[in-house]
Design a protein around this motif. Structure first.
Motif, PDB file in Angstrom:
ATOM      1  N   ASP A 135      43.127  41.404  48.681  1.00 53.57           N
ATOM      2  CA  ASP A 135      44.477  41.085  49.059  1.00 53.57           C
ATOM      3  C   ASP A 135      44.832  39.384  49.066  1.00 53.57           C
ATOM      4  OD1 ASP A 135      44.985  43.615  49.051  1.00 53.57           O
ATOM      5  OD2 ASP A 135      45.287  43.640  51.447  1.00 53.57           O
ATOM      6  N   ALA A 136      43.878  38.828  49.741  1.00 59.09           N
ATOM      7  CA  ALA A 136      43.844  37.287  49.995  1.00 59.09           C
ATOM      8  C   ALA A 136      43.682  36.640  48.630  1.00 59.09           C
ATOM      9  CB  ALA A 136      42.990  36.973  51.013  1.00 59.09           C
ATOM     10  N   GLU A 137      42.590  37.142  48.071  1.00 55.59           N
ATOM     11  CA  GLU A 137      42.473  36.386  46.785  1.00 55.59           C
ATOM     12  C   GLU A 137      43.294  36.695  45.547  1.00 55.59           C
ATOM     13  OE1 GLU A 137      37.115  36.331  47.208  1.00 55.59           O
ATOM     14  OE2 GLU A 137      38.125  38.114  46.264  1.00 55.59           O
ATOM     15  N   SER A 138      43.652  37.779  45.763  1.00 56.73           N
ATOM     16  CA  SER A 138      44.845  38.115  44.551  1.00 56.73           C
ATOM     17  C   SER A 138      46.072  37.315  44.820  1.00 56.73           C
ATOM     18  CB  SER A 138      44.793  39.757  44.832  1.00 56.73           C
ATOM     19  OG  SER A 138      43.939  40.532  44.267  1.00 56.73           O
ATOM     20  N   MET A 139      46.414  37.325  46.236  1.00 62.23           N
ATOM     21  CA  MET A 139      47.559  36.659  46.468  1.00 62.23           C
ATOM     22  C   MET A 139      47.226  35.081  46.118  1.00 62.23           C
ATOM     23  SD  MET A 139      50.702  37.203  47.881  1.00 62.23           S
ATOM     24  CE  MET A 139      50.343  38.577  48.256  1.00 62.23           C
ATOM     25  N   SER A 140      46.126  34.454  46.480  1.00 61.44           N
ATOM     26  CA  SER A 140      46.024  33.086  45.957  1.00 61.44           C
ATOM     27  C   SER A 140      46.091  32.960  44.637  1.00 61.44           C
ATOM     28  CB  SER A 140      44.697  32.715  46.532  1.00 61.44           C
ATOM     29  OG  SER A 140      44.066  31.303  46.117  1.00 61.44           O
TER      30      SER A 140
ATOM     31  N   ALA B 280      44.341  52.188  49.037  1.00 61.79           N
ATOM     32  CA  ALA B 280      43.192  53.123  48.663  1.00 61.79           C
ATOM     33  C   ALA B 280      42.518  52.339  47.444  1.00 61.79           C
ATOM     34  CB  ALA B 280      43.843  54.256  48.151  1.00 61.79           C
ATOM     35  N   GLY B 281      42.964  51.395  46.583  1.00 57.34           N
ATOM     36  CA  GLY B 281      42.451  50.776  45.847  1.00 57.34           C
ATOM     37  C   GLY B 281      42.018  49.271  45.939  1.00 57.34           C
ATOM     38  N   ASN B 282      42.329  48.375  45.252  1.00 60.79           N
ATOM     39  CA  ASN B 282      41.904  47.060  45.637  1.00 60.79           C
ATOM     40  C   ASN B 282      42.719  46.250  46.570  1.00 60.79           C
ATOM     41  OD1 ASN B 282      39.858  47.297  43.695  1.00 60.79           O
ATOM     42  ND2 ASN B 282      40.122  45.444  42.735  1.00 60.79           N
ATOM     43  N   ASN B 283      43.915  46.753  46.838  1.00 59.79           N
ATOM     44  CA  ASN B 283      44.908  46.219  47.552  1.00 59.79           C
ATOM     45  C   ASN B 283      45.608  46.918  48.608  1.00 59.79           C
ATOM     46  OD1 ASN B 283      45.523  44.511  44.572  1.00 59.79           O
ATOM     47  ND2 ASN B 283      44.884  43.233  46.300  1.00 59.79           N
ATOM     48  N   SER B 284      46.190  46.536  49.539  1.00 58.08           N
ATOM     49  CA  SER B 284      47.114  47.321  50.405  1.00 58.08           C
ATOM     50  C   SER B 284      48.277  47.547  49.886  1.00 58.08           C
ATOM     51  CB  SER B 284      47.254  46.473  51.767  1.00 58.08           C
ATOM     52  OG  SER B 284      48.016  45.537  51.636  1.00 58.08           O
TER      53      SER B 284
ATOM     54  N   SER C  32      53.428  41.698  34.737  1.00 55.77           N
ATOM     55  CA  SER C  32      53.021  43.379  35.056  1.00 55.77           C
ATOM     56  C   SER C  32      51.744  43.840  35.557  1.00 55.77           C
ATOM     57  CB  SER C  32      53.147  44.024  33.334  1.00 55.77           C
ATOM     58  OG  SER C  32      52.212  43.439  32.694  1.00 55.77           O
ATOM     59  N   ARG C  33      51.231  42.564  36.093  1.00 56.25           N
ATOM     60  CA  ARG C  33      49.665  42.838  36.511  1.00 56.25           C
ATOM     61  C   ARG C  33      48.845  43.565  35.670  1.00 56.25           C
ATOM     62  NH1 ARG C  33      48.073  40.662  40.802  1.00 56.25           N
ATOM     63  NH2 ARG C  33      46.549  42.206  41.350  1.00 56.25           N
ATOM     64  N   ASN C  34      48.877  43.571  34.355  1.00 58.54           N
ATOM     65  CA  ASN C  34      48.383  44.441  33.274  1.00 58.54           C
ATOM     66  C   ASN C  34      46.775  43.983  32.944  1.00 58.54           C
ATOM     67  OD1 ASN C  34      47.481  45.681  31.235  1.00 58.54           O
ATOM     68  ND2 ASN C  34      49.767  46.116  30.346  1.00 58.54           N
ATOM     69  N   LYS C  35      45.891  44.508  33.746  1.00 57.33           N
ATOM     70  CA  LYS C  35      44.660  43.965  33.342  1.00 57.33           C
ATOM     71  C   LYS C  35      44.223  44.176  32.037  1.00 57.33           C
ATOM     72  CE  LYS C  35      39.888  44.597  35.136  1.00 57.33           C
ATOM     73  NZ  LYS C  35      38.727  45.240  36.051  1.00 57.33           N
TER      74      LYS C  35
ATOM     75  N   GLN D  62      39.885  34.760  36.233  1.00 58.88           N
ATOM     76  CA  GLN D  62      39.815  35.386  37.691  1.00 58.88           C
ATOM     77  C   GLN D  62      40.787  36.304  38.056  1.00 58.88           C
ATOM     78  OE1 GLN D  62      41.821  31.914  39.825  1.00 58.88           O
ATOM     79  NE2 GLN D  62      41.010  32.543  41.835  1.00 58.88           N
ATOM     80  N   LEU D  63      41.893  36.334  37.538  1.00 59.29           N
ATOM     81  CA  LEU D  63      42.667  37.561  37.796  1.00 59.29           C
ATOM     82  C   LEU D  63      42.158  38.756  37.353  1.00 59.29           C
ATOM     83  CD1 LEU D  63      45.915  35.418  36.716  1.00 59.29           C
ATOM     84  CD2 LEU D  63      45.629  36.602  38.967  1.00 59.29           C
ATOM     85  N   VAL D  64      41.373  39.002  36.159  1.00 58.54           N
ATOM     86  CA  VAL D  64      40.769  40.190  35.674  1.00 58.54           C
ATOM     87  C   VAL D  64      39.880  40.592  36.737  1.00 58.54           C
ATOM     88  CG1 VAL D  64      39.370  41.012  33.922  1.00 58.54           C
ATOM     89  CG2 VAL D  64      41.448  39.865  33.344  1.00 58.54           C
ATOM     90  N   SER D  65      39.128  39.772  37.344  1.00 54.60           N
ATOM     91  CA  SER D  65      37.958  39.911  38.139  1.00 54.60           C
ATOM     92  C   SER D  65      38.602  40.481  39.395  1.00 54.60           C
ATOM     93  CB  SER D  65      37.265  38.835  38.456  1.00 54.60           C
ATOM     94  OG  SER D  65      37.908  37.781  39.373  1.00 54.60           O
ATOM     95  N   GLN D  66      39.814  40.289  39.813  1.00 53.17           N
ATOM     96  CA  GLN D  66      40.459  40.910  41.066  1.00 53.17           C
ATOM     97  C   GLN D  66      41.303  42.155  40.857  1.00 53.17           C
ATOM     98  OE1 GLN D  66      42.742  37.356  41.815  1.00 53.17           O
ATOM     99  NE2 GLN D  66      41.164  36.082  42.600  1.00 53.17           N
TER     100      GLN D  66
END
Length: 665
Positions: A64-69, A208-212, A341-344, A365-369
Motif C-alpha cells: 500500500d505504501a509503495e503504491s501510494m508513493s 486479499a490482493g496487493n492492497n487493502s 485506470s491502474r491498468n497494468k 516501478q508501477l507495474v512491479s507494484q
C-alpha cells in the motif's frame, strides 16, 4: 414527436442500480485554511508502510505504501517513503519531513500510514515495527501518538491531509485487553482533513490482493481529473463499500475548506471505459483493442471490439509511423489512461511501445507494484472477485460480470470463492460472491444458504439478492413482506440498490403499507449516491407532477445522463426538442443525443436510427453539423436523416466527438 419518457411504474420497476456509499463526513469547518491549487505549489507527502511485525506480518501495508508513493509522485508530490519504521525512524523522519515542509512553504502536505494502529482511552497509537508492547505503559512509551503526528505536521501552513489505513484487529489481545476495535476520531482536527479507512471503533480489512480495500480505492480515484478532494473521497467511500459489501465505511473529518484538487484541470468528458475504447478504436491497433476487451469483456463496445479484431484489417503497430507531434500526443494519452485506470497491461503496453519514453522508469516501478490482471497469477480471493462480482458493485479493479458470463466460469468461481472464505472467514462478502456463483449454475439451495449467511453479517449484496428472491419466489416461498425487510436492511447498511428496491415496494404498496413520500426520499438518497436510475425516476416523478415540478424534470434527466444513463439523455433531449416546460433548444437536444450514443451497448444508436424522423428538423440539423465538424458526415445540413446520417452516428459511437481523421465514407 414520440416521447422517450416511460411511465413511473414501468421505469422504477425496471431499473435497479447500486451505488453503495453512505458518506460519513464530519465537518468542523470554521473558516480555516483553504487549498487553492496552483501549478507552482510545492506538494509533499510522508508515506509509511509498516508490515514486518515479527510473526505478525501485514504484507499489504508495504504494498500500500509503495503504491501510494508512486501514485502521489505522478501527481507532483515530493514523497518521503518510510518502510518498516522503527520508533526511532518514525520519529526522526517525521520531524525532518515536517521541518522541510515548513521551510519549503509547501502548499499541500499529505501523510499516509499503513500498519497497525490501536486506540486506548480515546487516543490513537501508531505501532512501529520494533515495538515490544506488553502492557499499557509500553504501548504509550513505544508507539507514535497520533496527536504527536498532528502536532508535528501542524506546524506547516499547507493544506494538510492525513490518511490512516491502520484500523486492524488488536494485535496485542493476548497481552492487553483494554483496547477497543479500530481507531478513535481525534477531538481536535484544526487545520486538517483526516481520512480513516473505516468508521470509528470499526475494523478495516487488510485486503486479499496487493492492497487493502481503502488503499485500492484511494489509488483508483486520486487521479480523477478536476475532482475536489471531498468528491474524490466520496468515490473512495463508494468503492470501499462495494468492495466489502457495506462492511467497511471510510470516515472523514475536516476543519479546513476542502478546495484541493489532486489533479487540477477539467473533468474527464468520458469515463475510464469510454476513454480506453476511444484511444483503442482511433488507433485501430488489435493489441490495444484486445487490452480493452481484457479489462471490459462485457463492456459497452465489446461487440465492436470483437468485430474489428475479427476483420483483421489492422495489425499491431498501426499508426506508429505518425509524425512526432502525434506520437507524443498518443504516448501521453496511453500513459494517462494507464495511470488513471491502474491498468497494468496498458502500462506494459506503454513500456513496449515507447521504450525510450520519459515515463518508462516510472511505468516499470508501477507495474512491479500492481496486481496481475492475468487469472493465472491471481490469488483465490482475487479470482473470486474477478469472476463473481455483481455488475452494480463494479470498481476500477473488478468490473463485475453478468450471470451468463459467471455461468461460463462457474467452476473456477466456486472453487476460488470457497478458498477465499476459508482464508478470510471474517469477510462475509466472499460468501455473497459464492452464493452468486451457485445461483449462476442453478444451484439455488446452496445460493440461498450462502446468501443467508452473508446477509446475517449485514452484507448488502446478499440482502438485496435475498430480497429479490423473496419478491419473485425463487428458491424460497414468495414473501413480499420479507422482501421489503431485506431491502430495508440493505438500505440501512448504506445500499443504494436496497433503497431503490425499497422505494418500489413503498410506492406500489407491495409487502406493506404504501408510502409515496418515503419512496421519494429513498430515491433522493440513491440519486445522491450516483445511482443514475434513481435520478431518472425522480425526473419521471417531476414530469408527472408527483415530485417538485415538471419544469425541473429536465434537470434530473440531465443529471442521470451525466451519471451514465443513456435513456435519461434521450429523455432530456426529448424535452429540449419539444420545449416541454422549458425553452426549446435543438443544440442541447443534439448534444444529449450524441452523448447517449456512447453510454450503452448500441441500443441508443438503434433507437435514434429507427426513430430519426420523430425528432425535429432543427435538432437533426444540429446533429448533422456536429458530425460534419468531427469528420463523420459528408451530407447536406438539411435535417433529413438517411444512410449518411446513420453512418455518421455509427462513427460517432465508435470514435467519439473529437475530430479523428476517420473517413465518413
Amino acid at each position: 414527436m414520440t416521447s422517450y419518457i416511460t411511465s413511473f411504474g414501468q421505469s422504477l420497476r425496471k431499473f435497479r442500480l447500486v451505488s453503495s456509499v453512505s458518506l460519513a463526513f464530519v465537518s468542523a469547518f470554521s473558516g480555516g485554511a483553504t487549498a487553492q491549487n496552483s501549478d507552482a505549489e510545492t506538494r509533499m507527502a510522508f508515506v509509511v508502510g509498516n508490515a514486518s511485525y515479527g510473526s505478525d506480518m501485514l504484507p499489504n501495508a508495504r504494498n500500500d505504501a509503495e503504491s501510494m508513493s508512486a501514485t502521489l509522485q505522478t501527481l507532483g508530490f515530493d514523497v518521503t517513503l518510510v518502510l518498516d519504521a522503527t520508533q526511532e525512524d518514525f520519529t526522526r523522519e517525521l520531524q525532518e519531513f515536517s521541518k522541510s515542509a515548513a521551510q519549503r512553504d509547501a502548499g499541500a502536505v499529505l501523510v499516509y500510514y499503513a500498519g497497525h494502529g490501536v486506540q486506548l482511552g480515546g487516543k490513537n497509537y501508531l505501532i512501529p515495527v520494533d515495538a515490544n508492547i506488553q502492557d499499557v505503559d509500553t504501548l504509550v512509551s513505544e508507539s507514535l501518538h497520533f496527536d504527536q503526528l498532528l502536532e508535528q505536521v501542524g506546524s506547516s501552513s499547507a493544506f494538510k491531509m492525513v490518511f490512516l489505513d491502520a484500523c486492524q484487529n488488536n494485535p496485542f489481545q493476548d497481552r492487553i485487553d483494554h483496547f477497543k476495535a479500530g481507531l478513535a476520531p481525534p477531538p481536535d482536527v484544526s487545520g486538517f482533513l483526516i481520512g480513516f479507512a473505516t468508521q470509528p471503533g470499526k475494523v478495516a480489512y487488510d485486503g486479499a490482493g496487493n492492497n487493502s480495500p481503502y488503499a485500492s480505492a484511494l489509488l483508483s480515484h486520486l487521479r480523477a481529473p478536476g475532482q475536489e478532494v471531498l468528491s474524490v473521497l466520496a468515490k473512495v467511500n463508494k468503492h470501499v463499500r462495494k468492495d466489502t459489501g457495506g462492511a467497511q465505511v471510510p470516515y472523514v473529518q475536516f476543519s479546513v475548506k476542502p478546495e484541493f484538487f489532486f489533479k487540477p484541470g477539467p473533468e474527464a468528458e468520458q469515463d475510464l471505459e469510454g476513454r480506453l475504447w476511444q484511444l483503442s478504436a482511433r488507433q485501430e491497433d488489435p493489441e490495444l483493442i484486445g487490452l480493452y476487451l481484457r479489462r471490459y469483456p462485457e463492456g459497452r463496445f465489446a461487440e465492436e471490439a470483437r468485430s474489428i479484431i475479427g476483420k483483421g484489417n489492422s495489425s499491431p503497430g498501426t499508426a506508429r509511423s505518425e509524425n512526432p507531434e502525434n506520437v507524443s500526443s498518443l504516448e501521453d494519452a496511453i500513459w494517462t489512461n494507464a495511470l488513471d485506470s491502474r491498468n497494468k497491461s496498458l502500462l506494459e503496453y506503454y513500456i513496449e511501445r515507447f521504450p525510450n519514453g520519459p515515463n518508462v522508469d516510472q511505468a516499470k516501478q508501477l507495474v512491479s507494484q500492481m496486481a496481475s490482471d492475468n487469472p493465472d497469477n491471481m490469488t483465490s480471493a482475487e479470482l473470486c472477485r474477478k469472476f463473481a462480482t455483481h455488475p452494480n458493485d463494479s470498481t476500477v479493479a473488478f468490473q463485475g460480470v453478468s450471470l451468463n458470463r459467471l455461468a461460463d466460469n462457474a467452476t473456477a468461481a466456486i472453487n476460488a470463492c470457497q478458498v477465499a472464505i476459508q482464508t478470510f472467514p471474517e469477510d462475509a462478502h466472499y460468501k455473497a460472491l459464492l452464493a452468486r456463483a451457485y445461483a449462476a449454475v442453478g444451484n439455488t439451495d446452496s445460493a440461498i444458504d450462502f446468501y443467508k449467511q452473508a446477509a446475517t453479517a449485514g452484507n448488502t449484496r446478499a440482502l438485496v439478492s435475498l430480497g429479490l428472491l423473496y419478491e419473485l419466489g425463487q428458491g424460497v416461498p414468495k414473501d413480499l413482506s420479507a422482501a421489503r425487510e431485506h431491502f430495508e436492511q440493505a438500505y440501512q447498511n448504506g445500499s443504494a440498490d436496497g433503497a431503490i428496491n425499497l422505494a418500489v415496494s413503498l410506492y406500489t404498496g407491495t409487502g406493506g403499507p404504501r408510502d409515496v413520500q418515503r419512496a421519494i426520499t429513498l430515491l433522493e438518497y440513491a440519486s445522491s449516491e450516483g445511482a443514475a436510475r434513481a435520478t431518472f425516476n425522480l425526473g419521471v416523478f417531476a414530469k408527472e407532477g408527483i415530485y417538485k415540478s415538471p419544469e425541473q424534470a429536465v434537470e434530473y434527466f440531465e443529471l442521470a445522463a451525466q451519471q451514465g444513463y443513456a435513456e435519461a439523455a434521450l429523455a432530456a433531449a426529448a424535452i429540449y426538442d419539444e420545449g416541454f416546460h422549458t425553452e426549446k433548444s435543438p443544440r442541447k437536444a443534439s448534444e444529449l443525443l450524441l452523448s447517449a450514443l456512447t453510454a450503452d451497448r448500441g441500443e441508443t444508436l438503434a433507437k435514434i436510427t429507427a426513430e430519426a424522423l420523430s425528432w425535429s428538423r432543427d435538432t437533426i440539423i444540429e446533429v448533422q453539423s456536429s458530425m460534419k465538424t468531427a469528420g463523420y458526415y459528408e451530407g447536406a445540413l438539411d435535417g433529413l436523416p438517411g444512410p449518411l446520417f446513420n453512418r455518421g452516428l455509427e462513427l460517432w459511437r465508435l470514435y467519439g466527438g473529437s475530430v479523428s481523421g476517420k473517413s465518413a465514407g
